[in-house]
Motif scaffolding. Structure first.
Motif, PDB file in Angstrom:
ATOM      1  N   ILE A 130       0.855  -1.192   0.000  1.00 37.97           N
ATOM      2  CA  ILE A 130       0.000   0.000   0.000  1.00 37.97           C
ATOM      3  C   ILE A 130       0.886   1.236   0.000  1.00 37.97           C
ATOM      4  O   ILE A 130       1.308   1.740   1.043  1.00 37.97           O
ATOM      5  N   LEU A 131       1.199   1.721  -1.188  1.00 36.04           N
ATOM      6  CA  LEU A 131       2.111   2.850  -1.327  1.00 36.04           C
ATOM      7  C   LEU A 131       1.466   4.152  -0.852  1.00 36.04           C
ATOM      8  O   LEU A 131       2.105   4.970  -0.197  1.00 36.04           O
ATOM      9  N   GLU A 132       0.182   4.331  -1.207  1.00 36.74           N
ATOM     10  CA  GLU A 132      -0.515   5.556  -0.791  1.00 36.74           C
ATOM     11  C   GLU A 132      -1.161   5.322   0.579  1.00 36.74           C
ATOM     12  O   GLU A 132      -2.379   5.204   0.724  1.00 36.74           O
ATOM     13  N   ALA A 133      -0.302   5.253   1.553  1.00 39.02           N
ATOM     14  CA  ALA A 133      -0.734   4.849   2.897  1.00 39.02           C
ATOM     15  C   ALA A 133      -1.745   5.818   3.511  1.00 39.02           C
ATOM     16  O   ALA A 133      -2.692   5.388   4.192  1.00 39.02           O
ATOM     17  N   GLU A 134      -1.557   7.095   3.304  1.00 36.03           N
ATOM     18  CA  GLU A 134      -2.493   8.067   3.888  1.00 36.03           C
ATOM     19  C   GLU A 134      -3.889   7.905   3.283  1.00 36.03           C
ATOM     20  O   GLU A 134      -4.894   7.890   3.991  1.00 36.03           O
ATOM     21  N   ARG A 135      -3.943   7.765   1.954  1.00 35.84           N
ATOM     22  CA  ARG A 135      -5.238   7.629   1.290  1.00 35.84           C
ATOM     23  C   ARG A 135      -5.983   6.382   1.755  1.00 35.84           C
ATOM     24  O   ARG A 135      -7.197   6.402   1.946  1.00 35.84           O
ATOM     25  N   ASP A 136      -5.244   5.301   1.920  1.00 36.99           N
ATOM     26  CA  ASP A 136      -5.879   4.009   2.186  1.00 36.99           C
ATOM     27  C   ASP A 136      -5.885   3.620   3.661  1.00 36.99           C
ATOM     28  O   ASP A 136      -6.314   2.517   4.007  1.00 36.99           O
ATOM     29  N   TRP A 137      -5.433   4.519   4.521  1.00 36.76           N
ATOM     30  CA  TRP A 137      -5.297   4.173   5.934  1.00 36.76           C
ATOM     31  C   TRP A 137      -6.629   3.754   6.557  1.00 36.76           C
ATOM     32  O   TRP A 137      -6.729   2.707   7.205  1.00 36.76           O
ATOM     33  N   ALA A 138      -7.664   4.536   6.364  1.00 34.45           N
ATOM     34  CA  ALA A 138      -8.944   4.243   7.017  1.00 34.45           C
ATOM     35  C   ALA A 138      -9.537   2.924   6.515  1.00 34.45           C
ATOM     36  O   ALA A 138     -10.015   2.095   7.300  1.00 34.45           O
ATOM     37  N   SER A 139      -9.496   2.702   5.194  1.00 33.72           N
ATOM     38  CA  SER A 139     -10.061   1.462   4.667  1.00 33.72           C
ATOM     39  C   SER A 139      -9.237   0.261   5.111  1.00 33.72           C
ATOM     40  O   SER A 139      -9.787  -0.820   5.374  1.00 33.72           O
ATOM     41  N   PHE A 140      -7.936   0.424   5.228  1.00 28.82           N
ATOM     42  CA  PHE A 140      -7.094  -0.661   5.726  1.00 28.82           C
ATOM     43  C   PHE A 140      -7.465  -1.005   7.169  1.00 28.82           C
ATOM     44  O   PHE A 140      -7.615  -2.181   7.523  1.00 28.82           O
ATOM     45  N   CYS A 141      -7.622   0.010   7.979  1.00 31.26           N
ATOM     46  CA  CYS A 141      -7.980  -0.223   9.380  1.00 31.26           C
ATOM     47  C   CYS A 141      -9.324  -0.930   9.498  1.00 31.26           C
ATOM     48  O   CYS A 141      -9.492  -1.841  10.318  1.00 31.26           O
ATOM     49  N   ARG A 142     -10.292  -0.528   8.676  1.00 27.47           N
ATOM     50  CA  ARG A 142     -11.599  -1.174   8.723  1.00 27.47           C
ATOM     51  C   ARG A 142     -11.496  -2.651   8.330  1.00 27.47           C
ATOM     52  O   ARG A 142     -12.110  -3.514   8.955  1.00 27.47           O
ATOM     53  N   ALA A 143     -10.696  -2.937   7.297  1.00 25.12           N
ATOM     54  CA  ALA A 143     -10.529  -4.323   6.889  1.00 25.12           C
ATOM     55  C   ALA A 143      -9.855  -5.159   7.966  1.00 25.12           C
ATOM     56  O   ALA A 143     -10.187  -6.332   8.156  1.00 25.12           O
ATOM     57  N   MET A 144      -8.958  -4.541   8.710  1.00 27.07           N
ATOM     58  CA  MET A 144      -8.206  -5.261   9.734  1.00 27.07           C
ATOM     59  C   MET A 144      -8.924  -5.307  11.078  1.00 27.07           C
ATOM     60  O   MET A 144      -8.440  -5.935  12.024  1.00 27.07           O
ATOM     61  N   GLY A 145     -10.087  -4.632  11.171  1.00 19.63           N
ATOM     62  CA  GLY A 145     -10.782  -4.580  12.460  1.00 19.63           C
ATOM     63  C   GLY A 145     -10.063  -3.698  13.457  1.00 19.63           C
ATOM     64  O   GLY A 145     -10.081  -3.963  14.667  1.00 19.63           O
ATOM     65  N   LEU A 146      -9.439  -2.634  12.950  1.00 13.53           N
ATOM     66  CA  LEU A 146      -8.681  -1.720  13.801  1.00 13.53           C
ATOM     67  C   LEU A 146      -9.280  -0.311  13.724  1.00 13.53           C
ATOM     68  O   LEU A 146      -8.561   0.691  13.656  1.00 13.53           O
ATOM     69  N   ASP A 147     -10.588  -0.252  13.755  1.00 12.50           N
ATOM     70  CA  ASP A 147     -11.267   1.037  13.640  1.00 12.50           C
ATOM     71  C   ASP A 147     -10.841   2.020  14.727  1.00 12.50           C
ATOM     72  O   ASP A 147     -10.877   3.246  14.518  1.00 12.50           O
ATOM     73  N   ASP A 148     -10.427   1.513  15.874  1.00 13.31           N
ATOM     74  CA  ASP A 148     -10.090   2.381  17.006  1.00 13.31           C
ATOM     75  C   ASP A 148      -8.814   3.189  16.790  1.00 13.31           C
ATOM     76  O   ASP A 148      -8.548   4.136  17.553  1.00 13.31           O
ATOM     77  N   ILE A 149      -8.005   2.854  15.768  1.00 12.98           N
ATOM     78  CA  ILE A 149      -6.779   3.640  15.550  1.00 12.98           C
ATOM     79  C   ILE A 149      -6.848   4.466  14.263  1.00 12.98           C
ATOM     80  O   ILE A 149      -5.853   5.065  13.863  1.00 12.98           O
TER      81      ILE A 149
END
Length: 408
Positions: A258-277
């Motif tokens: 995931i090169l564009e980490a800022e853009r994809d940060w929220a969707s990554f967290c949701r997929a990982m079950g890490l909504d709290d961060i």
């Protein structure tokens, strides 16, 4: 179905991997590749006992390495140290399109078979020569194999961690890349010949340059920035933790890209079950991630370790744009869905080994596809066939040549 190089005649005098793989690639595309070897000292790859510590000889006595890199060729066992052998070679050159050789620079000049001598016989000839250190400078005459390219080309410092010693990649990277550059150069020269009034040319490829080209991105950027050493990867301190490797709960690995980490940060967290961060200021920008990379990596390592890889793949697929994939071993490729769907491995009934799988040609041409038409040849298997077909020699002449040791 004829390949794009159907009708192109190639003579290949080469050994080990660099030259043979280049010739094989042309053969895959339909060229008639004749591999010329000494009857008494053939390609050493035929008999090498092990490769990178792995036993190489198959149960029936054939070399796996030789079989792998010499498909789609015919074999002519010809003694080029004999005057008659050189005469026959010159006669073959007259209607040859491409001559490939990867012996030490100067070898063919000593035999009277220099580029100048050969192109005088055939101005259309493309002479493809290889070297370890290039063809200029004090080291041009030195012998070389794959390790030379990796070591001198800077590649041995591209793998491993920051404090690791130089690392030799045992997969023959310099040979394979050199061969690919060689085949590319031959194709360019064939096109150039057709656009340049039919005139051939000499092309040169070296282990060092081919290995440098493999690192084009790093060397080009590094030179612009004045870097002496391209940073070696340390997964525990990856500046972008979303471009990193993680071990899953079943001991299998997953690569995040995931090169564009800022853009994809929220969707990554949701997929990982890490909504709290999602809104954790330590991780909301790439700069912040870099400053707190060890914290985030430790958090993600614990998270990935809590479930098997298959589960994480399914969860990551629920969000668009997330780039990731499994980290595989060679043995995993035979069941890989992308490999299977695209026929990157082809099933083949090998004449010595029986049913087996092998890599297809790396480029798909839809109208003139590459093909696997014949297994690697036995030494001198086609000597008579080639000399009768190309030079019109009689059975009696062939018998005399064989008795004199000129052909095998």
């Amino acid at each position: 179905m004829p390949g794009p190089l159907d009708g192109i005649k190639v003579l290949e005098c080469s050994t080990w991997g660099f030259g043979p793989i280049g010739g094989m690639m042309l053969g895959d595309l339909g060229a008639d590749v004749i591999k010329i070897e000494s009857p008494s000292r053939p390609d050493a790859a035929r008999y090498v006992e092990s490769v990178a510590g792995i036993p190489n000889m198959m149960p029936d006595g054939h070399s796996a390495l030789f079989e792998a890199v010499n498909r789609n060729k015919r074999s002519l066992a010809l003694d080029l140290k004999s005057e008659r052998g050189r005469e026959l070679f010159r006669e073959l050159i007259v209607d040859t399109d491409v001559f490939i050789e990867n012996y030490r620079p100067g070898t063919f000049e000593k035999l009277g078979l220099s580029t100048e001598a050969l192109t005088e016989l055939n101005p259309r000839l493309i002479h493809a020569a290889t070297a370890g250190y290039g063809f200029k400078g004090d080291e041009a005459h030195l012998p070389a194999l794959d390790a030379v390219g990796q070591a001198r080309g800077g590649f041995m410092y591209s793998g491993g961690g920051p404090n690791d010693p130089p690392n030799w990649n045992t997969l023959g990277i310099a040979d394979v890349m050199g061969a690919t550059c060689l085949a590319y150069g031959v194709l360019a020269a064939i096109a150039g010949r057709e656009l340049n009034g039919g005139k051939g040319q000499r092309i040169e490829v070296s282990h060092i340059m081919a290995t440098m080209w493999l690192q084009f991105w790093g060397i080009s950027v590094g030179m612009m920035q004045g870097l002496n050493l391209w940073p070696r990867f340390d997964r525990s301190k990856a500046a972008n933790p979303l471009w990193n490797l993680y071990r899953c709960g079943d001991d299998k690995w997953l690569m995040l890209g995931i090169l564009e980490a800022e853009r994809d940060w929220a969707s990554f967290c949701r997929a990982m079950g890490l909504d709290d961060i999602i809104d954790d200021e330590r991780f909301t920008t790439l700069s912040a991630m870099g400053q707190h990379c060890e914290d985030l990596i430790a958090l993600l390592e614990a998270r990935f370790a809590s479930a098997p890889r298959d589960e994480w793949e399914q969860r990551l697929l629920t969000q668009p744009n997330l780039i990731f994939t499994r980290v595989q071993q060679i043995g995993d490729l035979i069941s890989d869905p992308a490999v299977l769907a695209n026929d990157y491995l082809v099933s083949h009934d090998h004449r010595h080994f029986g049913p087996t799988q092998t890599l297809t040609h790396p480029v798909l041409l839809h109208n003139q596809p590459a093909s696997l038409r014949r297994d690697a040849p036995e030494l001198g298997e086609h000597s008579g066939e080639v000399l009768q077909e190309r030079l019109g020699l009689s059975e009696a002449e062939l018998a005399t040549l064989s008795a004199d040791g000129v052909i095998g």
